[in-house]
Design a protein around this motif. Structure first.
Motif, PDB file in Angstrom:
ATOM      1  N   THR A   1     -49.192 -54.862 -71.208  1.00 23.25           N
ATOM      2  CA  THR A   1     -48.231 -55.941 -70.971  1.00 23.25           C
ATOM      3  C   THR A   1     -48.183 -56.911 -72.146  1.00 23.25           C
ATOM      4  OG1 THR A   1     -48.637 -55.783 -68.588  1.00 23.25           O
ATOM      5  CG2 THR A   1     -47.587 -57.799 -69.401  1.00 23.25           C
ATOM      6  N   GLY A   2     -49.349 -57.257 -72.686  1.00 22.37           N
ATOM      7  CA  GLY A   2     -49.380 -58.151 -73.839  1.00 22.37           C
ATOM      8  C   GLY A   2     -48.678 -57.547 -75.040  1.00 22.37           C
ATOM      9  N   ALA A   3     -48.878 -56.234 -75.272  1.00 23.99           N
ATOM     10  CA  ALA A   3     -48.211 -55.574 -76.398  1.00 23.99           C
ATOM     11  C   ALA A   3     -46.702 -55.564 -76.203  1.00 23.99           C
ATOM     12  CB  ALA A   3     -48.739 -54.155 -76.558  1.00 23.99           C
ATOM     13  N   VAL A   4     -46.244 -55.317 -74.971  1.00 22.33           N
ATOM     14  CA  VAL A   4     -44.803 -55.297 -74.699  1.00 22.33           C
ATOM     15  C   VAL A   4     -44.197 -56.679 -74.919  1.00 22.33           C
ATOM     16  CG1 VAL A   4     -43.071 -54.978 -72.900  1.00 22.33           C
ATOM     17  CG2 VAL A   4     -44.948 -53.349 -73.112  1.00 22.33           C
ATOM     18  N   LEU A   5     -44.865 -57.719 -74.443  1.00 18.65           N
ATOM     19  CA  LEU A   5     -44.365 -59.084 -74.665  1.00 18.65           C
ATOM     20  C   LEU A   5     -44.348 -59.439 -76.153  1.00 18.65           C
ATOM     21  CD1 LEU A   5     -46.091 -60.999 -71.725  1.00 18.65           C
ATOM     22  CD2 LEU A   5     -43.676 -60.404 -71.946  1.00 18.65           C
ATOM     23  N   GLY A   6     -45.353 -58.943 -76.885  1.00 25.86           N
ATOM     24  CA  GLY A   6     -45.339 -59.159 -78.328  1.00 25.86           C
ATOM     25  C   GLY A   6     -44.135 -58.506 -78.983  1.00 25.86           C
TER      26      GLY A   6
ATOM     27  N   ILE B   1     -45.089 -64.375 -85.376  1.00 28.00           N
ATOM     28  CA  ILE B   1     -46.506 -64.234 -85.748  1.00 28.00           C
ATOM     29  C   ILE B   1     -47.360 -63.902 -84.527  1.00 28.00           C
ATOM     30  CG2 ILE B   1     -48.512 -65.448 -86.680  1.00 28.00           C
ATOM     31  CD1 ILE B   1     -46.587 -67.066 -88.410  1.00 28.00           C
ATOM     32  N   LEU B   2     -47.150 -64.655 -83.440  1.00 26.71           N
ATOM     33  CA  LEU B   2     -47.912 -64.391 -82.220  1.00 26.71           C
ATOM     34  C   LEU B   2     -47.578 -63.019 -81.656  1.00 26.71           C
ATOM     35  CD1 LEU B   2     -47.588 -67.890 -80.485  1.00 26.71           C
ATOM     36  CD2 LEU B   2     -49.538 -66.983 -81.752  1.00 26.71           C
ATOM     37  N   GLY B   3     -46.317 -62.610 -81.808  1.00 26.86           N
ATOM     38  CA  GLY B   3     -45.925 -61.291 -81.323  1.00 26.86           C
ATOM     39  C   GLY B   3     -46.637 -60.165 -82.043  1.00 26.86           C
TER      40      GLY B   3
ATOM     41  N   ALA C   1     -50.131 -60.053 -80.782  1.00 26.63           N
ATOM     42  CA  ALA C   1     -50.179 -59.513 -79.425  1.00 26.63           C
ATOM     43  C   ALA C   1     -50.050 -57.988 -79.428  1.00 26.63           C
ATOM     44  CB  ALA C   1     -49.068 -60.137 -78.574  1.00 26.63           C
ATOM     45  N   VAL C   2     -49.178 -57.467 -80.259  1.00 26.45           N
ATOM     46  CA  VAL C   2     -49.020 -56.008 -80.342  1.00 26.45           C
ATOM     47  C   VAL C   2     -50.307 -55.357 -80.833  1.00 26.45           C
ATOM     48  CG1 VAL C   2     -47.799 -54.159 -81.547  1.00 26.45           C
ATOM     49  CG2 VAL C   2     -46.520 -56.095 -80.630  1.00 26.45           C
ATOM     50  N   VAL C   3     -50.907 -55.938 -81.869  1.00 25.01           N
ATOM     51  CA  VAL C   3     -52.138 -55.354 -82.426  1.00 25.01           C
ATOM     52  C   VAL C   3     -53.269 -55.396 -81.401  1.00 25.01           C
ATOM     53  CG1 VAL C   3     -53.907 -55.607 -84.203  1.00 25.01           C
ATOM     54  CG2 VAL C   3     -51.498 -55.907 -84.792  1.00 25.01           C
ATOM     55  N   PHE C   4     -53.502 -56.576 -80.807  1.00 20.10           N
ATOM     56  CA  PHE C   4     -54.588 -56.693 -79.829  1.00 20.10           C
ATOM     57  C   PHE C   4     -54.306 -55.836 -78.593  1.00 20.10           C
ATOM     58  CE2 PHE C   4     -55.651 -61.140 -81.576  1.00 20.10           C
ATOM     59  CZ  PHE C   4     -56.554 -60.579 -82.473  1.00 20.10           C
ATOM     60  N   GLY C   5     -53.036 -55.744 -78.195  1.00 17.31           N
ATOM     61  CA  GLY C   5     -52.709 -54.939 -77.029  1.00 17.31           C
ATOM     62  C   GLY C   5     -52.975 -53.463 -77.241  1.00 17.31           C
TER      63      GLY C   5
ATOM     64  N   GLY D   1     -57.658 -57.342 -74.265  1.00 15.20           N
ATOM     65  CA  GLY D   1     -56.525 -57.261 -73.355  1.00 15.20           C
ATOM     66  C   GLY D   1     -56.063 -58.636 -72.903  1.00 15.20           C
ATOM     67  N   VAL D   2     -57.023 -59.503 -72.591  1.00  9.70           N
ATOM     68  CA  VAL D   2     -56.671 -60.868 -72.180  1.00  9.70           C
ATOM     69  C   VAL D   2     -56.005 -61.614 -73.334  1.00  9.70           C
ATOM     70  CG1 VAL D   2     -57.607 -63.070 -71.404  1.00  9.70           C
ATOM     71  CG2 VAL D   2     -58.534 -60.933 -70.488  1.00  9.70           C
ATOM     72  N   THR D   3     -56.552 -61.467 -74.528  1.00  5.08           N
ATOM     73  CA  THR D   3     -55.974 -62.136 -75.696  1.00  5.08           C
ATOM     74  C   THR D   3     -54.553 -61.656 -75.964  1.00  5.08           C
ATOM     75  OG1 THR D   3     -58.178 -62.352 -76.672  1.00  5.08           O
ATOM     76  CG2 THR D   3     -56.291 -62.616 -78.145  1.00  5.08           C
ATOM     77  N   ALA D   4     -54.343 -60.337 -75.844  1.00  2.00           N
ATOM     78  CA  ALA D   4     -53.014 -59.780 -76.063  1.00  2.00           C
ATOM     79  C   ALA D   4     -52.009 -60.342 -75.071  1.00  2.00           C
ATOM     80  CB  ALA D   4     -53.056 -58.258 -75.969  1.00  2.00           C
ATOM     81  N   LEU D   5     -52.403 -60.481 -73.820  1.00  2.00           N
ATOM     82  CA  LEU D   5     -51.494 -61.014 -72.807  1.00  2.00           C
ATOM     83  C   LEU D   5     -51.137 -62.468 -73.091  1.00  2.00           C
ATOM     84  CD1 LEU D   5     -49.967 -60.582 -70.183  1.00  2.00           C
ATOM     85  CD2 LEU D   5     -52.024 -61.245 -68.935  1.00  2.00           C
ATOM     86  N   VAL D   6     -52.137 -63.272 -73.417  1.00  2.00           N
ATOM     87  CA  VAL D   6     -51.886 -64.683 -73.712  1.00  2.00           C
ATOM     88  C   VAL D   6     -50.981 -64.833 -74.937  1.00  2.00           C
ATOM     89  CG1 VAL D   6     -52.952 -66.868 -74.376  1.00  2.00           C
ATOM     90  CG2 VAL D   6     -54.038 -65.432 -72.641  1.00  2.00           C
ATOM     91  N   LEU D   7     -51.293 -64.094 -76.002  1.00  2.00           N
ATOM     92  CA  LEU D   7     -50.476 -64.175 -77.207  1.00  2.00           C
ATOM     93  C   LEU D   7     -49.066 -63.668 -76.951  1.00  2.00           C
ATOM     94  CD1 LEU D   7     -53.008 -63.006 -79.953  1.00  2.00           C
ATOM     95  CD2 LEU D   7     -52.226 -65.328 -79.491  1.00  2.00           C
ATOM     96  N   GLY D   8     -48.946 -62.605 -76.144  1.00  2.30           N
ATOM     97  CA  GLY D   8     -47.631 -62.075 -75.837  1.00  2.30           C
ATOM     98  C   GLY D   8     -46.770 -63.074 -75.084  1.00  2.30           C
ATOM     99  N   ILE D   9     -47.367 -63.769 -74.107  1.00  2.00           N
ATOM    100  CA  ILE D   9     -46.608 -64.773 -73.346  1.00  2.00           C
ATOM    101  C   ILE D   9     -46.166 -65.914 -74.261  1.00  2.00           C
ATOM    102  CG2 ILE D   9     -46.780 -66.479 -71.504  1.00  2.00           C
ATOM    103  CD1 ILE D   9     -48.688 -64.573 -70.054  1.00  2.00           C
TER     104      ILE D   9
END
Length: 283
Positions: free
Chosen positions: A88-93, A59-61, A64-68, A34-42
């Motif tokens: 949130t990370g998935a949405v930002l991705g 690529i980061l998006g 982020a979607v996968v990890f989220g 979850g933390v990784t997804a948020l960071v990658l999404g931002i």
């Protein structure tokens, strides 16, 4: 003498003197995804809105979607406790991916506009001239004054000169017999080979790798390009320096009933020059 009695210490998990069931060990929540997804999404959303870095945002998006998604599934299973962070990370991705798609569309439209402007300014402008050489091949040098408007079609052996000085000549077709390893030649067809010469009369290096001719037979059907072990077709390759020239051989296969005439359409570049047409009998 009375001895003091010692009663067993009461156990908090069961009746006195009776051991209770073992308690499960405490498990640390697995919130890393979850933390990784948020960071990658931002990061993906930030890079997604920056020109020429949107590809990195895409690529980061995706990551982020996968990890989220995986992080949210773990939270639903009770393994993690940061479901909101993962979502949130998935949405930002997803936002980063949308931004990247928008940039791709914008750049494609911009490139098309530039190509259209170049075509209006320089594309298709030039002159045609006829030149003869032994064996019917053009030498690339005009023998007559250029006309203001190019003809609708050139004859084999003619040279077309673009405004920037680039000259293209297509020789007269000559019969070619493909060998037993030929590809693109059907039994009963007839094959004809032409030599295409490009002279770089401009002041810039010319890339002729994409100078690929399209051929049609007498009935207007596309003629197949023949490749075999005897160099039936030797395409252009690489770049031509100013003042230099390049030659290529192309062989085309046509049904015998439609092999009396050949038409070739060619441009020395993909965007900068308007294609020209050479046509004539194969005999």
């Amino acid at each position: 003498m009375t001895m003091p009695s010692h009663s067993p210490t009461p156990q908090p998990w069961g009746p006195p003197g009776v051991p209770g069931p073992p308690q499960p060990p405490f498990q640390q929540p697995r919130n890393g995804l979850g933390v990784t997804a948020l960071v990658l999404g931002i990061l993906g959303a930030l890079f997604g809105i920056i020109p020429f870095l949107f590809w990195l945002g895409a690529i980061l998006g995706v990551l982020a979607v996968v990890f989220g998604i995986v992080g949210a599934v773990r939270a639903g299973q009770g393994i993690a406790t940061n479901r909101g962070m993962a979502v949130t990370g998935a949405v930002l991705g997803g936002v980063a991916l949308v931004a990247a798609i928008v940039w791709v569309i914008v750049l494609a439209v911009a490139v098309q506009d530039v190509a259209d402007d170049l075509e209006k300014e320089t594309g298709g402008k030039g002159s045609a001239s006829s030149s003869a050489a032994p064996g019917g091949e053009g030498t690339g040098e005009p023998s007559a004054e250029p006309t203001e408007k190019a003809p609708a079609a050139l004859k084999f052996g003619d040279t077309f000169t673009y405004d920037d000085g680039i000259k293209v000549t297509v020789s007269k077709p000559r019969s070619h017999k493909p060998d037993g390893f030929a590809v693109g030649h059907a039994k009963g067809n007839r094959a004809f080979q032409v030599t295409i010469t490009v002279v770089n009369g401009s002041e810039e290096t010319l890339d002729v790798t994409a100078a690929l001719p399209d051929a049609s037979d007498a009935q207007g059907a596309a003629a197949e390009t023949v490749f075999d072990g005897s160099d039936a077709t030797k395409p252009f390759n690489g770049k031509v320096l100013p003042g230099k020239q390049a030659k290529a051989e192309y062989t085309f296969s046509m049904p015998a009933a439609a092999a009396g005439e050949l038409q070739i359409e060619l441009s020395p570049t993909v965007l900068e020059h308007e294609p020209q047409i050479w046509t004539g009998p194969t005999k």
